[in-house]
Design an enzyme around this catalytic site. Structure first.
Site, PDB file in Angstrom:
ATOM      1  N   GLU A  96       0.827  -1.203   0.000  1.00 42.54           N
ATOM      2  CA  GLU A  96       0.000   0.000   0.000  1.00 42.54           C
ATOM      3  C   GLU A  96       0.863   1.255   0.000  1.00 42.54           C
ATOM      4  O   GLU A  96       1.912   1.285   0.618  1.00 42.54           O
ATOM      5  CB  GLU A  96      -0.856   0.033   1.263  1.00 42.54           C
ATOM      6  CG  GLU A  96      -1.778  -1.138   1.355  1.00 42.54           C
ATOM      7  CD  GLU A  96      -2.618  -1.107   2.621  1.00 42.54           C
ATOM      8  OE1 GLU A  96      -2.698  -0.044   3.264  1.00 42.54           O
ATOM      9  OE2 GLU A  96      -3.179  -2.144   2.948  1.00 42.54           O
ATOM     10  N   CYS A 117       3.149   8.351   1.656  1.00 43.22           N
ATOM     11  CA  CYS A 117       3.475   7.385   2.695  1.00 43.22           C
ATOM     12  C   CYS A 117       3.808   6.062   1.992  1.00 43.22           C
ATOM     13  O   CYS A 117       2.938   5.464   1.362  1.00 43.22           O
ATOM     14  CB  CYS A 117       2.248   7.272   3.594  1.00 43.22           C
ATOM     15  SG  CYS A 117       2.411   6.080   4.890  1.00 43.22           S
ATOM     16  N   CYS A 124       4.908  -7.232   8.044  1.00 46.49           N
ATOM     17  CA  CYS A 124       5.859  -6.739   9.043  1.00 46.49           C
ATOM     18  C   CYS A 124       6.057  -7.798  10.102  1.00 46.49           C
ATOM     19  O   CYS A 124       5.109  -8.462  10.510  1.00 46.49           O
ATOM     20  CB  CYS A 124       5.353  -5.447   9.684  1.00 46.49           C
ATOM     21  SG  CYS A 124       6.567  -4.734  10.837  1.00 46.49           S
ATOM     22  N   CYS A 128       3.255  -5.303  16.242  1.00 45.56           N
ATOM     23  CA  CYS A 128       2.645  -4.383  17.207  1.00 45.56           C
ATOM     24  C   CYS A 128       1.154  -4.712  17.276  1.00 45.56           C
ATOM     25  O   CYS A 128       0.523  -4.956  16.250  1.00 45.56           O
ATOM     26  CB  CYS A 128       2.868  -2.935  16.787  1.00 45.56           C
ATOM     27  SG  CYS A 128       4.618  -2.529  16.640  1.00 45.56           S
ATOM     28  N   CYS A 131      -1.627  -2.832  15.053  1.00 38.22           N
ATOM     29  CA  CYS A 131      -1.325  -2.497  13.655  1.00 38.22           C
ATOM     30  C   CYS A 131      -1.746  -3.589  12.683  1.00 38.22           C
ATOM     31  O   CYS A 131      -1.468  -4.765  12.906  1.00 38.22           O
ATOM     32  CB  CYS A 131       0.171  -2.230  13.543  1.00 38.22           C
ATOM     33  SG  CYS A 131       0.723  -1.935  11.853  1.00 38.22           S
ATOM     34  N   CYS A 345      -1.893   1.871   7.857  1.00 39.74           N
ATOM     35  CA  CYS A 345      -1.179   0.983   6.956  1.00 39.74           C
ATOM     36  C   CYS A 345      -1.597  -0.473   7.128  1.00 39.74           C
ATOM     37  O   CYS A 345      -1.847  -0.931   8.219  1.00 39.74           O
ATOM     38  CB  CYS A 345       0.315   1.123   7.165  1.00 39.74           C
ATOM     39  SG  CYS A 345       0.810   0.957   8.882  1.00 39.74           S
TER      40      CYS A 345
HETATM   41  N1  SAH Z   1       7.220   0.200  11.128  1.00 42.48           N
HETATM   42  C1  SAH Z   1       7.418   1.602  11.206  1.00 42.48           C
HETATM   43  C2  SAH Z   1       6.790   2.378  10.070  1.00 42.48           C
HETATM   44  C3  SAH Z   1       5.443   1.918   9.611  1.00 42.48           C
HETATM   45  S1  SAH Z   1       4.103   2.122  10.752  1.00 42.48           S
HETATM   46  C4  SAH Z   1       6.933   2.122  12.537  1.00 42.48           C
HETATM   47  O1  SAH Z   1       6.323   1.376  13.282  1.00 42.48           O
HETATM   48  O2  SAH Z   1       7.222   3.274  12.824  1.00 42.48           O
HETATM   49  C5  SAH Z   1       3.819   3.871  10.608  1.00 42.48           C
HETATM   50  C6  SAH Z   1       3.046   4.460  11.760  1.00 42.48           C
HETATM   51  O3  SAH Z   1       1.667   4.051  11.728  1.00 42.48           O
HETATM   52  C7  SAH Z   1       3.591   4.039  13.111  1.00 42.48           C
HETATM   53  O4  SAH Z   1       3.752   5.150  13.968  1.00 42.48           O
HETATM   54  C8  SAH Z   1       2.519   3.104  13.573  1.00 42.48           C
HETATM   55  O5  SAH Z   1       2.580   2.938  14.934  1.00 42.48           O
HETATM   56  C9  SAH Z   1       1.267   3.764  13.037  1.00 42.48           C
HETATM   57  N2  SAH Z   1       0.068   2.922  13.087  1.00 42.48           N
HETATM   58  C10 SAH Z   1      -0.028   1.589  12.904  1.00 42.48           C
HETATM   59  N3  SAH Z   1      -1.300   1.178  13.068  1.00 42.48           N
HETATM   60  C11 SAH Z   1      -2.049   2.285  13.343  1.00 42.48           C
HETATM   61  C12 SAH Z   1      -3.432   2.514  13.622  1.00 42.48           C
HETATM   62  N4  SAH Z   1      -4.306   1.518  13.611  1.00 42.48           N
HETATM   63  N5  SAH Z   1      -3.824   3.782  13.881  1.00 42.48           N
HETATM   64  C13 SAH Z   1      -2.926   4.812  13.852  1.00 42.48           C
HETATM   65  N6  SAH Z   1      -1.622   4.654  13.591  1.00 42.48           N
HETATM   66  C14 SAH Z   1      -1.173   3.404  13.346  1.00 42.48           C
HETATM   67 FE1  SF4 Z   2       5.387  -3.147  11.962  1.00 43.88          FE
HETATM   68 FE2  SF4 Z   2       3.044  -1.910  12.283  1.00 43.88          FE
HETATM   69 FE3  SF4 Z   2       4.707  -2.198  14.351  1.00 43.88          FE
HETATM   70 FE4  SF4 Z   2       5.361  -0.479  12.374  1.00 43.88          FE
HETATM   71  S1  SF4 Z   2       3.610  -0.310  13.780  1.00 43.88           S
HETATM   72  S2  SF4 Z   2       6.717  -2.014  13.378  1.00 43.88           S
HETATM   73  S3  SF4 Z   2       4.484  -1.587  10.611  1.00 43.88           S
HETATM   74  S4  SF4 Z   2       3.695  -3.881  13.227  1.00 43.88           S
END
Ligand code: SAH
Ligand code: SF4
Length: 356
Positions: A96, A117, A124, A128, A131, A345
């Protein structure tokens, strides 16, 4: 004909590297510059279109290199014109990319800021808990060409010029460090996409060794840390990476970065109801942020199908921000766009992927 999957992606090469490859094919070095002009200035999509190159060379190039042509299999736009692109790569993997126009509230009506973005991996591995990108695990790294091509394809489809790039799409960019740095140098190069390093932001969940490595690189890219918890207790509940690099280790790497780069960094902090949005969480965040030159970017949680986390009410969000404000911590809240098109994402890909 050879399958393009085994050829080197032309978008993954620097001018220098292409020069070396062309020299090996018996070509003068200046041809590399010509090829780059066709790709990044004139934006052609095949070697056949490079009309000032000898016909034999065009054939030779197409036998040696592939053109990443990302297939846009879905394009979604929301009311506020955030647009989301679902791309299929040569091997069928889905990624994406999101185009976000300036927010008039933050940058004024006249701003022409357009942020892209981009994704750095397919899936990944960091898992987390909030996410969508991590829900199905990790498949593979993107190569530099697949990262660069996201910019070229979105500019082509939208007809707009991107002037900011954030590595906040799918994947953990710091876990794909070599390809990330290669892509950044191509995007930044005067013969490439020509985007200033200060307009490129790398976001990481906190890979401390790579943060230090980035600090030692000459490029003045910006760094964002996905913090989301200001104590180890809260953070490791939602981010497993915190067990490997606890806050003390992460913060040391952050200080190293700001000192080496003479730059401030950004802490991203998603507000999740009842998890990290209590007054004591705000107080812990204040204590943490004071240790380093940084600002805080709060983002109300974007609901993900299948996950139980909730976005706090605006009252709770305001109360959290008021505590940061009273402590004079530079902080903004991004009432983010694209909520209606699954802009967090990884979500669009999950809706489109066949059930496993
Ligand atoms: N892996 C990297 C970059 C990709 S995620 C990282 O974690 O920084 C990019 C951002 O989107 C991160 O700050 C992540 O925590 C946030 N993100 C992921 N899921 C989300 C959600 N459901 N709502 C808002 N932000 C989210
Ligand atoms: Fe991976 Fe999502 Fe965590 Fe970023 S926020 S490190 S994309 S699992």
């Amino acid at each position: 004909m050879e399958s393009s999957a085994v050829l080197t992606s032309i978008h993954s090469l620097t001018l220098e590297e292409l020069g070396t490859r062309l020299a090996a094919l018996g070509q003068p070095k200046y041809r590399a510059k010509q090829v780059m002009q066709w790709i990044y200035e004139k934006r052609v999509k095949s070697f056949a279109a490079m009309s000032d190159l000898p016909a034999a060379l065009r054939v030779q190039l197409s036998e040696s290199f592939s053109f990443d042509d990302l297939a846009a299999i879905r394009v979604l736009g929301s009311d506020d014109t955030t647009r989301k692109y679902l791309f299929r790569l040569a091997d069928g993997a889905l990624i994406e990319t999101v185009l976000i126009p300036a927010s008039p509230a933050l940058y004024g009506e006249a701003s022409d800021r357009r942020t892209l973005c981009v994704s750095s991996q397919v899936g990944c591995a960091y898992g987390c808990k909030f996410c969508a990108s991590g829900l199905d695990g990790w498949s593979r790294n993107l190569n530099a060409g697949e990262i660069v091509s996201q910019v070229l394809r979105v500019e082509e489809i939208s007809g707009e010029r991107i002037n900011n790039i954030v590595f906040m799409g799918m994947g953990e960019p710091m876990a794909n460090f070599a390809n990330l740095m290669q892509a950044v140098s191509i995007i930044n190069a005067p013969w490439g996409v020509v985007l200033g390093a200060r307009r490129i932001t790398i976001s990481t969940s906190g890979l401390a060794p790579q943060i230090r490595e980035l600090a030692d690189q000459p490029l003045q890219v910006r760094l964002a840390i996905s913090l989301h918890g200001a104590t180890d207790e809260v953070r490791q509940q939602i981010m497993p990476v915190n067990r490997k690099y606890p806050l003390a280790v992460l913060m040391e790497a952050c200080v190293y970065y700001t000192e080496h780069k003479k730059q401030q960094l950004t802490f991203e902090y998603i507000l999740i109801e009842g998890i990290n949005d209590r007054p004591e969480d705000a107080a812990a965040l204040v204590r943490l942020v004071r240790k380093v030159r940084a600002k805080v970017n709060c983002i109300p949680y974007n609901i993900v199908d299948g996950l139980e986390w909730k976005r706090p009410s605006e009252e709770r969000q305001d109360a959290f921000m008021a505590i940061l404000d009273a402590a004079q911590i530079p902080a903004t809240i991004r009432r983010e766009k694209g909520h209606d098109i699954a802009a967090a994402c990884g979500q669009l890909r999950r809706q489109t992927m066949p059930a496993q």
